[in-house]
Enzyme design. Structure first.
Site, PDB file in Angstrom:
ATOM      1  N   TYR A 120       1.263  -7.643  11.797  1.00  0.00           N
ATOM      2  CA  TYR A 120       2.715  -7.554  11.624  1.00  0.00           C
ATOM      3  C   TYR A 120       3.444  -7.542  12.964  1.00  0.00           C
ATOM      4  O   TYR A 120       4.584  -7.962  13.060  1.00  0.00           O
ATOM      5  CB  TYR A 120       3.088  -6.277  10.867  1.00  0.00           C
ATOM      6  CG  TYR A 120       3.073  -6.381   9.368  1.00  0.00           C
ATOM      7  CD1 TYR A 120       1.930  -6.758   8.686  1.00  0.00           C
ATOM      8  CD2 TYR A 120       4.212  -6.086   8.630  1.00  0.00           C
ATOM      9  CE1 TYR A 120       1.917  -6.830   7.309  1.00  0.00           C
ATOM     10  CE2 TYR A 120       4.206  -6.154   7.251  1.00  0.00           C
ATOM     11  CZ  TYR A 120       3.055  -6.526   6.594  1.00  0.00           C
ATOM     12  OH  TYR A 120       3.053  -6.601   5.238  1.00  0.00           O
ATOM     13  N   LYS A 163     -12.441  -5.986   7.013  1.00  0.00           N
ATOM     14  CA  LYS A 163     -13.127  -7.262   6.807  1.00  0.00           C
ATOM     15  C   LYS A 163     -14.107  -7.405   7.965  1.00  0.00           C
ATOM     16  O   LYS A 163     -14.055  -8.361   8.754  1.00  0.00           O
ATOM     17  CB  LYS A 163     -12.087  -8.405   6.760  1.00  0.00           C
ATOM     18  CG  LYS A 163     -12.610  -9.732   6.277  1.00  0.00           C
ATOM     19  CD  LYS A 163     -13.003  -9.747   4.808  1.00  0.00           C
ATOM     20  CE  LYS A 163     -13.656 -11.074   4.453  1.00  0.00           C
ATOM     21  NZ  LYS A 163     -14.258 -11.064   3.099  1.00  0.00           N
ATOM     22  N   ASP A 167     -11.879  -7.587   0.173  1.00  0.00           N
ATOM     23  CA  ASP A 167     -11.973  -8.336  -1.094  1.00  0.00           C
ATOM     24  C   ASP A 167     -12.661  -7.501  -2.160  1.00  0.00           C
ATOM     25  O   ASP A 167     -12.219  -7.422  -3.314  1.00  0.00           O
ATOM     26  CB  ASP A 167     -12.673  -9.692  -0.884  1.00  0.00           C
ATOM     27  CG  ASP A 167     -13.963  -9.600  -0.085  1.00  0.00           C
ATOM     28  OD1 ASP A 167     -14.258  -8.520   0.485  1.00  0.00           O
ATOM     29  OD2 ASP A 167     -14.694 -10.612  -0.022  1.00  0.00           O
ATOM     30  N   ASP A 212      -0.727  -3.133   2.999  1.00  0.00           N
ATOM     31  CA  ASP A 212       0.420  -3.701   2.281  1.00  0.00           C
ATOM     32  C   ASP A 212      -0.043  -4.237   0.931  1.00  0.00           C
ATOM     33  O   ASP A 212       0.528  -3.925  -0.115  1.00  0.00           O
ATOM     34  CB  ASP A 212       1.031  -4.828   3.120  1.00  0.00           C
ATOM     35  CG  ASP A 212       2.170  -5.527   2.390  1.00  0.00           C
ATOM     36  OD1 ASP A 212       2.996  -4.818   1.787  1.00  0.00           O
ATOM     37  OD2 ASP A 212       2.212  -6.774   2.413  1.00  0.00           O
TER      38      ASP A 212
HETATM   39  C1  IPM Z   1       6.200  -2.956   2.055  1.00  0.00           C
HETATM   40  C2  IPM Z   1       6.889  -4.296   2.015  1.00  0.00           C
HETATM   41  C3  IPM Z   1       7.205  -4.705   3.443  1.00  0.00           C
HETATM   42  C4  IPM Z   1       5.900  -4.846   4.183  1.00  0.00           C
HETATM   43  C5  IPM Z   1       8.032  -5.985   3.590  1.00  0.00           C
HETATM   44  C6  IPM Z   1       9.302  -5.926   2.762  1.00  0.00           C
HETATM   45  C7  IPM Z   1       8.327  -6.291   5.026  1.00  0.00           C
HETATM   46  O1  IPM Z   1       6.128  -5.236   1.347  1.00  0.00           O
HETATM   47  O2  IPM Z   1       6.795  -1.995   2.548  1.00  0.00           O
HETATM   48  O3  IPM Z   1       5.080  -2.882   1.571  1.00  0.00           O
HETATM   49  O4  IPM Z   1       5.243  -5.895   4.114  1.00  0.00           O
HETATM   50  O5  IPM Z   1       5.498  -3.880   4.838  1.00  0.00           O
HETATM   51 MG    MG Z   2       4.417  -4.428   0.453  1.00  0.00          MG
END
Ligand code: IPM
Ligand code: MG
Length: 363
Positions: free
Chosen positions: A142, A189, A221, A245
């Site tokens: 990210y 992974k 997975d 996420d």
């Molecule tokens: C979450 C959301 C966010 C992320 C998005 C909206 C940027 O999916 O908080 O899980 O990917 O972290």
């Molecule tokens: Mg999310």
């Protein structure tokens, strides 16, 4: 206790649910003798409309200067076509990075009152589900180096982790597991990724300090599969930003309680944490008194617990929510048989649900 709380209502149903959480916080304050002062932060799509960017620095500063922060939801189809650098989601990443809240606690809990909504078979779920996902939140792919080639035909994002970034997450995983069922599963992974192999090494090293906790490793997975096949094997899961996420969405769905789940994003404790419901901004029902405010109310409970160390007050909110559910009160999303709930006079909107929590809190 006197504290300031930054409110980040955001978009869609964000303002609806935040309003109810504030009513509940005020009721707790009154009952236990605390006073909370609120500072509004404009972030997300509404900030794009107002300032041309999703998180202006002065808005982030309001959050940074508060004792804690409570967020509703950001985003919506209205901003689907804005440039990638100013998407509403950037507000979330900006808040997470800016507030240095590196650890995201996402409890996936099945409320026994809502068992009928759980999509898994009875024999898989047994007496309930209670999994805590600890997701790394300010690193990995990210936030890693990214780019697109000049001809636009190649693009890349990088998964990069340092020992220190991993250690603070894994440690929180062990600490949490220690106080729960004492099983930590690190999801990675490692059969492919170098960064995952580092996660394993760090976890094994830190494990020496937590001999009472069982440490397991699972490839992501397989973990995705195990979550629906046998979710009860999990207690605490610690994992990277992107795997967390994905798996936290899956985990929330199997509980059947997605409109109910809260989350906390924590840093090293020297600044405010960031608390938010895990559901989205649901723009189709915004402002219609239909949204379920309970996830945000439960996020406010987490805020009291982690940022203000007000355990009794947090518990009081959680108990009030349980009692409201025990007595059959439902918003549409958790009603199941909507007609039956309606006929019983127990189908309520956002505001009434907030009022009920306040009422049960004062009982
Ligand atoms: C979450 C959301 C966010 C992320 C998005 C909206 C940027 O999916 O908080 O899980 O990917 O972290
Ligand atoms: Mg999310």
């Amino acid at each position: 206790m006197n504290k300031t709380i930054a409110l980040i209502p955001g978009d869609g149903i964000g303002p609806d649910v935040i309003a109810e959480a504030v009513n509940v916080l005020n009721a707790v304050g009154k009952k236990f003798g605390h006073s909370f002062e609120y500072k509004n932060v404009i972030a997300g799509g509404c900030a794009i409309d107002k300032f041309g960017e999703p998180l202006p620095k002065d808005q982030l500063d309001i959050a940074l200067n508060a004792d804690s922060a409570l967020l509703g939801a950001v985003g919506g189809p209205k901003w689907d076509d804005v440039a990638p650098e100013i998407r509403p989601e950037k507000a979330l990443l900006g808040l997470r990075g800016g507030m240095k809240v590196y650890a995201n606690l996402r409890p996936a809990l099945m409320f026994k009152q809502l068992k009928a909504a759980c999509p898994l078979k009875d024999e898989v779920v047994g007496d309930g589900l209670d999994i805590l996902i600890v997701r790394e939140l300010t690193g990995g792919i990210y936030f890693g180096e990214r780019g697109t080639s000049e001809d636009g035909k190649t693009a890349w994002d990088t998964e990069k982790y340092t020992w220190a970034e991993i250690e603070r997450i894994v440690r929180l995983g062990f600490e949490s597991a220690k106080n729960r069922r004492k099983i930590l599963t690190v999801v990675d992974k490692a059969n492919i990724l170098n960064s995952s192999r580092l996660w394993r090494k760090v976890a094994e090293t830190v494990h020496a300090e937590y001999p009472e906790v069982t440490l397991n490793f699972l490839y992501v997975d397989n973990a995705a599969m195990q979550l629906v096949r046998n979710p009860k094997q999990f207690d605490v899961i610690a994992t990277s930003n992107m795997f967390g996420d994905i798996l936290s969405d899956e985990a929330s769905q199997i509980t059947g309680s997605i409109g109910m789940l809260a989350s906390a994003s924590l840093g090293d404790g020297t600044g405010p944490g960031l608390y938010e419901p895990i559901h989205g901004s649901a723009p189709d029902i915004a402002g219609k008194d239909l949204a379920n405010p309970l996830a945000t109310i439960l996020s406010a409970a987490m805020l009291l617990r982690y940022d203000f160390k007000l355990e009794e007050e947090a518990k009081a909110i959680e108990t009030a929510v349980e009692k409201v559910l025990d007595d059959g009160w439902r918003t549409g999303d958790i009603a199941g048989d909507v007609e039956a709930v309606k006929a019983a006079g127990k189908l309520v909107g956002t505001k009434k649900m907030g009022e009920l929590v306040v009422e049960y809190l004062n009982k």
